[in-house]
Scaffold this motif. Structure first.
Motif, PDB file in Angstrom:
ATOM      1  N   ALA A 101      74.007  21.466  19.622  1.00  0.00           N
ATOM      2  CA  ALA A 101      72.830  20.653  19.310  1.00  0.00           C
ATOM      3  C   ALA A 101      73.011  19.223  19.790  1.00  0.00           C
ATOM      4  N   ALA A 102      74.220  18.691  19.651  1.00  0.00           N
ATOM      5  CA  ALA A 102      74.488  17.325  20.101  1.00  0.00           C
ATOM      6  C   ALA A 102      74.355  17.208  21.613  1.00  0.00           C
ATOM      7  N   LEU A 103      74.854  18.189  22.336  1.00  0.00           N
ATOM      8  CA  LEU A 103      74.741  18.163  23.792  1.00  0.00           C
ATOM      9  C   LEU A 103      73.283  18.277  24.234  1.00  0.00           C
ATOM     10  N   THR A 104      72.500  19.053  23.519  1.00  0.00           N
ATOM     11  CA  THR A 104      71.082  19.161  23.838  1.00  0.00           C
ATOM     12  C   THR A 104      70.388  17.820  23.635  1.00  0.00           C
ATOM     13  N   GLN A 105      70.732  17.125  22.552  1.00  0.00           N
ATOM     14  CA  GLN A 105      70.176  15.798  22.318  1.00  0.00           C
ATOM     15  C   GLN A 105      70.599  14.816  23.413  1.00  0.00           C
ATOM     16  N   LEU A 106      71.788  15.011  23.951  1.00  0.00           N
ATOM     17  CA  LEU A 106      72.308  14.117  24.988  1.00  0.00           C
ATOM     18  C   LEU A 106      71.428  14.133  26.236  1.00  0.00           C
ATOM     19  N   THR A 112      95.049  13.395  14.050  1.00  0.00           N
ATOM     20  CA  THR A 112      94.153  14.424  13.536  1.00  0.00           C
ATOM     21  C   THR A 112      92.777  13.800  13.329  1.00  0.00           C
ATOM     22  N   TYR A 113      91.741  14.462  13.817  1.00  0.00           N
ATOM     23  CA  TYR A 113      90.402  13.883  13.690  1.00  0.00           C
ATOM     24  C   TYR A 113      89.354  14.984  13.722  1.00  0.00           C
ATOM     25  N   ASP A 114      88.136  14.601  13.446  1.00  0.00           N
ATOM     26  CA  ASP A 114      86.986  15.505  13.428  1.00  0.00           C
ATOM     27  C   ASP A 114      86.499  15.677  14.869  1.00  0.00           C
ATOM     28  N   ARG A 115      86.942  16.741  15.538  1.00  0.00           N
ATOM     29  CA  ARG A 115      86.681  16.867  16.972  1.00  0.00           C
ATOM     30  C   ARG A 115      85.206  17.145  17.258  1.00  0.00           C
ATOM     31  N   VAL A 116      84.603  18.081  16.546  1.00  0.00           N
ATOM     32  CA  VAL A 116      83.180  18.352  16.763  1.00  0.00           C
ATOM     33  C   VAL A 116      82.361  17.120  16.376  1.00  0.00           C
ATOM     34  N   GLY A 117      82.745  16.476  15.285  1.00  0.00           N
ATOM     35  CA  GLY A 117      82.035  15.271  14.868  1.00  0.00           C
ATOM     36  C   GLY A 117      82.141  14.167  15.896  1.00  0.00           C
ATOM     37  N   LEU A 118      83.308  14.008  16.496  1.00  0.00           N
ATOM     38  CA  LEU A 118      83.461  12.965  17.506  1.00  0.00           C
ATOM     39  C   LEU A 118      82.631  13.279  18.745  1.00  0.00           C
ATOM     40  N   LEU A 119      82.503  14.545  19.103  1.00  0.00           N
ATOM     41  CA  LEU A 119      81.632  14.896  20.227  1.00  0.00           C
ATOM     42  C   LEU A 119      80.199  14.486  19.917  1.00  0.00           C
ATOM     43  N   ALA A 120      79.752  14.736  18.692  1.00  0.00           N
ATOM     44  CA  ALA A 120      78.400  14.318  18.307  1.00  0.00           C
ATOM     45  C   ALA A 120      78.279  12.795  18.360  1.00  0.00           C
ATOM     46  N   ALA A 122      77.819  13.620   3.341  1.00  0.00           N
ATOM     47  CA  ALA A 122      77.692  12.163   3.407  1.00  0.00           C
ATOM     48  C   ALA A 122      78.977  11.480   3.858  1.00  0.00           C
ATOM     49  N   GLU A 123      80.126  11.926   3.378  1.00  0.00           N
ATOM     50  CA  GLU A 123      81.378  11.267   3.744  1.00  0.00           C
ATOM     51  C   GLU A 123      81.668  11.430   5.238  1.00  0.00           C
ATOM     52  N   ARG A 124      81.441  12.615   5.743  1.00  0.00           N
ATOM     53  CA  ARG A 124      81.653  12.848   7.174  1.00  0.00           C
ATOM     54  C   ARG A 124      80.667  12.031   8.006  1.00  0.00           C
ATOM     55  N   ARG A 125      79.421  11.961   7.544  1.00  0.00           N
ATOM     56  CA  ARG A 125      78.421  11.165   8.258  1.00  0.00           C
ATOM     57  C   ARG A 125      78.810   9.692   8.289  1.00  0.00           C
ATOM     58  N   ARG A 126      79.320   9.185   7.177  1.00  0.00           N
ATOM     59  CA  ARG A 126      79.703   7.769   7.138  1.00  0.00           C
ATOM     60  C   ARG A 126      80.782   7.462   8.169  1.00  0.00           C
ATOM     61  N   ALA A 127      81.778   8.341   8.280  1.00  0.00           N
ATOM     62  CA  ALA A 127      82.863   8.097   9.234  1.00  0.00           C
ATOM     63  C   ALA A 127      82.348   8.105  10.665  1.00  0.00           C
ATOM     64  N   LEU A 128      81.455   9.031  10.966  1.00  0.00           N
ATOM     65  CA  LEU A 128      80.967   9.164  12.346  1.00  0.00           C
ATOM     66  C   LEU A 128      79.965   8.072  12.703  1.00  0.00           C
ATOM     67  N   THR A 129      79.076   7.737  11.765  1.00  0.00           N
ATOM     68  CA  THR A 129      78.113   6.677  12.066  1.00  0.00           C
ATOM     69  C   THR A 129      78.805   5.326  12.145  1.00  0.00           C
ATOM     70  N   ARG A 130      79.854   5.137  11.364  1.00  0.00           N
ATOM     71  CA  ARG A 130      80.596   3.882  11.501  1.00  0.00           C
ATOM     72  C   ARG A 130      81.220   3.779  12.895  1.00  0.00           C
ATOM     73  N   ALA A 131      81.745   4.886  13.379  1.00  0.00           N
ATOM     74  CA  ALA A 131      82.340   4.887  14.721  1.00  0.00           C
ATOM     75  C   ALA A 131      81.326   4.425  15.761  1.00  0.00           C
ATOM     76  N   VAL A 132      80.098   4.915  15.654  1.00  0.00           N
ATOM     77  CA  VAL A 132      79.054   4.536  16.606  1.00  0.00           C
ATOM     78  C   VAL A 132      78.624   3.095  16.389  1.00  0.00           C
ATOM     79  N   ARG A 133      78.450   2.709  15.146  1.00  0.00           N
ATOM     80  CA  ARG A 133      77.971   1.357  14.837  1.00  0.00           C
ATOM     81  C   ARG A 133      78.921   0.282  15.340  1.00  0.00           C
ATOM     82  N   GLU A 134      80.232   0.595  15.354  1.00  0.00           N
ATOM     83  CA  GLU A 134      81.226  -0.428  15.673  1.00  0.00           C
ATOM     84  C   GLU A 134      81.841  -0.272  17.062  1.00  0.00           C
ATOM     85  N   HIS A 135      81.291   0.602  17.888  1.00  0.00           N
ATOM     86  CA  HIS A 135      81.992   0.889  19.145  1.00  0.00           C
ATOM     87  C   HIS A 135      81.928  -0.257  20.151  1.00  0.00           C
TER      88      HIS A 135
END
Length: 215
Positions: free
Chosen positions: A49-54, A82-90, A129-142
């Motif tokens: 789904a993330a790749l389709t959005q891309l 160790t990290y959230d690999r699918v989440g990081l792709l998104a 929510a916790e997973r979303r916070r980690a991933l959205t923070r990554a994007v917000r601060e990149h």
């Protein structure tokens, strides 16, 4: 610009699209999609789904997003992170999504808008929510010059991959990877054109050549 057969119309802001099969994704992506660390994620629903959005992004920016993920993953493997690999792709798929569209940018600029779009996407796929916070923070601060001291692994890795692909910073950690990925999916003069697009986004909100620019 018309969408390719089997792909969504990039100008359709509201559509909820099913994941496109890998073979229907742009030809310029295929050499990167064939890299083992990305290829093995293609069957995951969230990754698909993330790749389709891309596909909404201009082609060179989309390729940059895929290279960002692969460089980030290479860094993680070298460091044993160790990290959230699918989440990081998104997150990589959405980290520049705020560059496209007509919505007025608020405080936080295009990374903040990108994080909002990612959060909406993840919530729509029932990501907690916790997973979303980690991933959205990554994007917000990149776009920070350096990750915050308390940044999590996803934020540090996304930052590393994005900056390495555009500027070459951090190349000593993964020697040769940036060149190999650029050879597989070249985007000539990308650093210059990307900087111009970021500036144009700040001034006009819409990227030159964006599919939504001529709606």
């Amino acid at each position: 610009m018309a969408a390719k057969p089997g792909l969504p119309d990039p100008g359709d802001e509201e559509a909820s699209w099913p994941a496109a099969p890998p073979e229907a994704l742009p030809a310029s992506w295929q050499p990167l999609l064939g890299r083992p660390r990305l290829a093995e994620l293609l069957g995951h629903p969230l990754a698909g789904a993330a790749l389709t959005q891309l596909c909404r992004l201009p082609p060179h920016v989309a390729v940059h997003s895929l290279r960002t993920f692969l460089l980030a993953d290479a860094c993680a493997r070298i460091r044993g992170t160790t990290y959230d690999r699918v989440g990081l792709l998104a997150a990589a798929a959405f980290h520049d999504a705020g560059l496209v569209g007509r919505t007025r940018l608020r405080r936080g600029g295009f990374p903040g808008r990108s994080a909002e779009l990612l959060d909406s996407f993840l919530a729509g796929h029932a990501v907690g929510a916790e997973r979303r916070r980690a991933l959205t923070r990554a994007v917000r601060e990149h776009m920070r010059p350096f990750p915050a001291r308390d940044a999590g692994p996803e934020a540090r890795l996304l930052h590393f991959g994005a900056w390495l692909d555009v500027t070459g910073r951090g190349e000593r950690l993964v020697p040769g990877d940036r060149r190999r990925l650029s050879d597989l999916a070249p985007t000539p003069w990308f650093a210059v054109s990307f900087s111009a697009r970021v500036a144009a986004c700040g001034l006009r909100r819409v990227l030159p050549g964006s599919p939504v620019a001529h709606r």
